[in-house]
Design a protein around this motif. Sequence first.
Motif, PDB file in Angstrom:
ATOM      1  N   SER B  46      50.728 -46.450   3.298  1.00  0.00           N
ATOM      2  CA  SER B  46      50.906 -45.744   4.570  1.00  0.00           C
ATOM      3  C   SER B  46      49.578 -45.213   5.129  1.00  0.00           C
ATOM      4  CB  SER B  46      51.918 -44.616   4.416  1.00  0.00           C
ATOM      5  OG  SER B  46      51.559 -43.802   3.324  1.00  0.00           O
ATOM      6  N   PHE B 187      58.352 -40.219   3.057  1.00  0.00           N
ATOM      7  CA  PHE B 187      58.600 -40.858   4.356  1.00  0.00           C
ATOM      8  C   PHE B 187      59.140 -39.837   5.357  1.00  0.00           C
ATOM      9  CE2 PHE B 187      61.477 -43.211   7.280  1.00  0.00           C
ATOM     10  CZ  PHE B 187      60.489 -43.912   7.963  1.00  0.00           C
ATOM     11  N   TRP B 191      57.415 -38.703   8.750  1.00  0.00           N
ATOM     12  CA  TRP B 191      58.128 -38.878  10.017  1.00  0.00           C
ATOM     13  C   TRP B 191      58.127 -37.568  10.804  1.00  0.00           C
ATOM     14  CZ3 TRP B 191      62.125 -37.055  12.904  1.00  0.00           C
ATOM     15  CH2 TRP B 191      62.569 -37.887  13.951  1.00  0.00           C
ATOM     16  N   PHE B 277      56.965 -48.853   6.038  1.00  0.00           N
ATOM     17  CA  PHE B 277      58.102 -48.462   5.181  1.00  0.00           C
ATOM     18  C   PHE B 277      59.046 -49.655   4.999  1.00  0.00           C
ATOM     19  CE2 PHE B 277      62.325 -46.410   4.646  1.00  0.00           C
ATOM     20  CZ  PHE B 277      62.053 -45.665   3.505  1.00  0.00           C
TER      21      PHE B 277
END
Lengths: 243, 323
Positions: B46, B187, B191, B277
């Motif tokens: 990421s 995640f 987000w 993701f």
Amino acid sequence: MPELRGPLLDLRGVNTHIGQYHILQGVDFVVPEKQLVMLLGRNGAGKTTCLRTIMGLWKASSGKVFFDGKEITRTATPDLARLGIAYVPENMGIFAGLTVRENLMLAARGGDPDDTRLERIFRLFPAMKKFWHSHAGNLSGGQKQMLAISRAIVEPRRLLLIDEPTKGLAPAIIGAMIEAFGELKRDTTLLVVEQNFHFAKSLGDAVAVMDSGRIVHTGAMAALAADGGLQQRLLGLSLHVHQ
Amino acid sequence: MSRHIPLVLIPLLALAALPLVGSVPTWVTLTVAGLAMGMMIFMMASGLTLVFGLMDVMNFAHGIFISVGAYGAATVLTRMGGQMQGGTLAGDLSVMLPAVAAAIALAAVMGWFFERVLIRPVYGDHLKQILITMGGLIVFEQLIHVVWGADMIPLPRPGAITGSFILGDAAIERYRVAAVVVGLVVFAAMWLVLNRTRIGLLVRAGVENPEMVESLGYRIRRLFVGVFVAGSGLAGLGGAMWAMYQEQVTPQMGMQVLVVVFIVVIIGGLGSVGGCFVGALLVGLMANYTGFLAPKLALGSNILLMVLVLLWRPRGLYPVGKA
């Protein structure tokens, strides 16, 4: 007696190189405060390079740029924005993945946009209110341009640099743009690159014409609009062709 | 609607594998293993995708942050391993949390150093970025040999996440479930930061058009340093999780995982965290299914997956609208 003030923006002998190419070749012109100056010229004359050099996105190799009497030739782009200079590039530079609201929030560095200014934006461009939560990438070309200009005025700015605001727009949208710019020029100084002579003639107080990286003419917009021969010589086209 | 299509690929791939695997319990085990692997790869990838997107930097040294994170965790786990002998959750956590913190901190410091010393002088020049980051990767891999030695270090896995749950006839490793949970938490946190904070708004805008962000008065370089350091820290976390999963650490592990990390970044779309993701989960599932069905094709299958995705969407699953 009215207060006598110097120009808000002053370019003196500015040269800009991009790689091996010498684009701006000693550009000199001024933008008086509270005036709308049109920067005209054929494709490739150096108009966009001129705006980008003022905004610090390309560095001048020599010459000087002054803003409100202070030299800004080497000032970094974010600092120029903080001085009150806003830039709308030719491709509009909107963030397609962000909503209209997020695009404007980003431009309001203090946090949420000021309500009064938002109301003014909604009055100038009602589509911004309608598509407030829509992704900017889904807007039409005209709406994207409206968003780009809204973003430039969501905070008080002293100078707006706008590159070809009517490029690719339908005549009806251009009419709305003329109205919006008419209101903007009441309290802001603007330097606008434009190819549409009708738009330029309708709004410009003054004009600077570029050719091959140099300023070849400066003066009142009305004088250029009234002189077909001068238009032909400077721009290669006479006024009626553009109308 | 088209934004949701790539999400459908995950259950589609899983369901397509079911008849090939043949046995439901084995399929469940492989699917959980694939999701766990995907989550760990997501943590490692990421940061890299944001660095690609935000500053157009090709950072081949990202693997070193993975290795350093793994070694940081290994150092804490081996030194404090005695506290895990009690077999209590509290005892395990008292070692695991410092181990994970060490992994993140060490990798983040390394990231800051890399950005400052190696990457800053080569902004805007891809060839130099590739050369200098590859060089950095080699030099720092050798430094790992100097500090921790060239031999593989076996890692004790805490008791609380050792062993398996039995679900019907399927055995599901506890560690894999823990990896899925940690991955989901990371995640969700990413987000929230990207979609609910002003910094996140700036990062999303910067990935699309860094020049325009500067024109609005923000110093994109500072933002980039922050993203680079945070991305390196996440790679360190991923490295630590990966090392505990493998129950060993080697100096080459970062370099070995890097190939898969790049595949995930490309599949997802450069600069897209959501794409990263989905891409990571697809790659994790694909690697586990093919590892079971045709072990020799495990890496090749992911390259094939990348080729297929790029034929369908040439700029990745979630292309970022670059200016």
